[in-house]
Write a protein that holds these residues in place. Sequence first.
Motif, mmCIF file in Angstrom:
data_model
loop_
_atom_site.group_PDB
_atom_site.id
_atom_site.type_symbol
_atom_site.label_atom_id
_atom_site.label_comp_id
_atom_site.label_asym_id
_atom_site.label_seq_id
_atom_site.Cartn_x
_atom_site.Cartn_y
_atom_site.Cartn_z
ATOM 1 N N GLY A 81 0.798 -1.229 0.000
ATOM 2 C CA GLY A 81 0.000 0.000 0.000
ATOM 3 C C GLY A 81 0.821 1.266 0.000
ATOM 4 N N THR A 82 2.150 1.160 -0.136
ATOM 5 C CA THR A 82 3.032 2.324 -0.091
ATOM 6 C C THR A 82 3.426 2.737 -1.504
ATOM 7 N N ASP A 83 3.339 4.039 -1.775
ATOM 8 C CA ASP A 83 3.697 4.513 -3.112
ATOM 9 C C ASP A 83 5.205 4.762 -3.223
ATOM 10 N N ASP A 84 5.643 5.255 -4.383
ATOM 11 C CA ASP A 84 7.080 5.447 -4.626
ATOM 12 C C ASP A 84 7.697 6.569 -3.785
ATOM 13 N N ARG A 85 6.871 7.375 -3.116
ATOM 14 C CA ARG A 85 7.370 8.422 -2.218
ATOM 15 C C ARG A 85 7.390 7.987 -0.755
ATOM 16 N N GLY A 86 6.929 6.752 -0.497
ATOM 17 C CA GLY A 86 6.912 6.246 0.871
ATOM 18 C C GLY A 86 5.637 6.517 1.629
ATOM 19 N N TRP A 87 4.605 7.035 0.960
ATOM 20 C CA TRP A 87 3.327 7.312 1.608
ATOM 21 C C TRP A 87 2.454 6.074 1.542
ATOM 22 N N PHE A 88 1.792 5.763 2.651
ATOM 23 C CA PHE A 88 0.898 4.609 2.693
ATOM 24 C C PHE A 88 -0.542 5.077 2.555
ATOM 25 N N THR A 89 -1.264 4.433 1.659
ATOM 26 C CA THR A 89 -2.693 4.680 1.498
ATOM 27 C C THR A 89 -3.387 3.332 1.421
ATOM 28 N N ALA A 90 -4.270 3.092 2.350
ATOM 29 C CA ALA A 90 -5.003 1.825 2.342
ATOM 30 C C ALA A 90 -6.007 1.853 1.196
ATOM 31 N N PRO A 91 -5.926 0.874 0.315
ATOM 32 C CA PRO A 91 -6.881 0.835 -0.792
ATOM 33 C C PRO A 91 -8.303 0.659 -0.279
ATOM 34 N N GLU A 92 -9.244 1.332 -0.924
ATOM 35 C CA GLU A 92 -10.650 1.199 -0.523
ATOM 36 C C GLU A 92 -11.168 -0.172 -0.930
ATOM 37 N N GLY A 93 -12.022 -0.724 -0.105
ATOM 38 C CA GLY A 93 -12.653 -1.995 -0.418
ATOM 39 C C GLY A 93 -11.735 -3.189 -0.321
ATOM 40 N N ILE A 94 -10.570 -3.012 0.269
ATOM 41 C CA ILE A 94 -9.648 -4.137 0.395
ATOM 42 C C ILE A 94 -10.195 -5.135 1.407
ATOM 43 N N GLU A 95 -10.091 -6.387 1.074
ATOM 44 C CA GLU A 95 -10.507 -7.420 2.009
ATOM 45 C C GLU A 95 -9.280 -7.888 2.762
ATOM 46 N N HIS A 96 -9.414 -7.975 4.062
ATOM 47 C CA HIS A 96 -8.292 -8.402 4.887
ATOM 48 C C HIS A 96 -8.185 -9.911 4.849
ATOM 49 N N GLY A 97 -6.996 -10.384 4.564
ATOM 50 C CA GLY A 97 -6.751 -11.814 4.567
ATOM 51 C C GLY A 97 -6.611 -12.332 5.982
ATOM 52 N N ASP A 98 -6.586 -13.637 6.108
ATOM 53 C CA ASP A 98 -6.449 -14.268 7.415
ATOM 54 C C ASP A 98 -5.148 -13.865 8.099
ATOM 55 N N GLN A 99 -4.076 -13.718 7.324
ATOM 56 C CA GLN A 99 -2.776 -13.365 7.897
ATOM 57 C C GLN A 99 -2.817 -11.985 8.543
ATOM 58 N N LEU A 100 -3.417 -11.018 7.862
ATOM 59 C CA LEU A 100 -3.511 -9.663 8.398
ATOM 60 C C LEU A 100 -4.403 -9.630 9.631
ATOM 61 N N THR A 101 -5.528 -10.316 9.568
ATOM 62 C CA THR A 101 -6.438 -10.377 10.712
ATOM 63 C C THR A 101 -5.747 -11.019 11.902
ATOM 64 N N LEU A 102 -5.021 -12.103 11.674
ATOM 65 C CA LEU A 102 -4.299 -12.780 12.750
ATOM 66 C C LEU A 102 -3.226 -11.873 13.345
ATOM 67 N N ALA A 103 -2.529 -11.114 12.507
ATOM 68 C CA ALA A 103 -1.486 -10.224 12.999
ATOM 69 C C ALA A 103 -2.064 -9.170 13.923
ATOM 70 N N PHE A 104 -3.155 -8.512 13.507
ATOM 71 C CA PHE A 104 -3.770 -7.495 14.356
ATOM 72 C C PHE A 104 -4.341 -8.104 15.628
ATOM 73 N N THR A 105 -4.965 -9.267 15.515
ATOM 74 C CA THR A 105 -5.523 -9.940 16.697
ATOM 75 C C THR A 105 -4.413 -10.270 17.686
ATOM 76 N N THR A 106 -3.300 -10.760 17.184
ATOM 77 C CA THR A 106 -2.161 -11.104 18.048
ATOM 78 C C THR A 106 -1.629 -9.872 18.768
ATOM 79 N N ILE A 107 -1.456 -8.782 18.040
ATOM 80 C CA ILE A 107 -0.911 -7.558 18.653
ATOM 81 C C ILE A 107 -1.867 -7.025 19.711
ATOM 82 N N VAL A 108 -3.154 -6.989 19.405
ATOM 83 C CA VAL A 108 -4.134 -6.505 20.375
ATOM 84 C C VAL A 108 -4.126 -7.404 21.610
ATOM 85 N N PHE A 109 -4.075 -8.710 21.416
ATOM 86 C CA PHE A 109 -4.052 -9.649 22.536
ATOM 87 C C PHE A 109 -2.801 -9.444 23.400
ATOM 88 N N LEU A 110 -1.639 -9.266 22.761
ATOM 89 C CA LEU A 110 -0.402 -9.114 23.509
ATOM 90 C C LEU A 110 -0.340 -7.791 24.264
#
Length: 112
Positions: A81-110
């Motif tokens: 999601g990062t452009d050539d200038r280093g700016w991050f923009t989350a694409p609209e309508g992106i579906e979160h995969g299991d890996q991303l969901t697990l990563a956020f769940t793990t961080i919140v839990f910890l």
Amino acid sequence: MSEYHEREVLNAGKLGTYRVHSLFTRITSEGDLNPEIGDPLQGAVGLHAHEYTHYLHNLSTLAGLDALLACFWLVQPFVLGTDDRGWFTAPEGIEHGDQLTLAFTTIVFLNG
């Protein structure tokens, strides 16, 4: 540096930081163990030991390894999601995969 100022600086938590995602420790010049001028801050050794303890925690406990792994899981979505200038923009309508969901769940839990 006055004793009052030293105590306040140490309690502020701004002399050292530890970055879980990169295993980097950053200590400001005030926490230097061998300053060019004067003696080291009274708590400088304790500061370095404290930040090193974070490092050991990340590499020697299940919670620390989980936190590190969760940070690695989050790298790919941010790189994509990062452009050539280093700016991050989350694409609209992106579906979160299991890996991303697990990563956020793990961080919140910890974090509690």
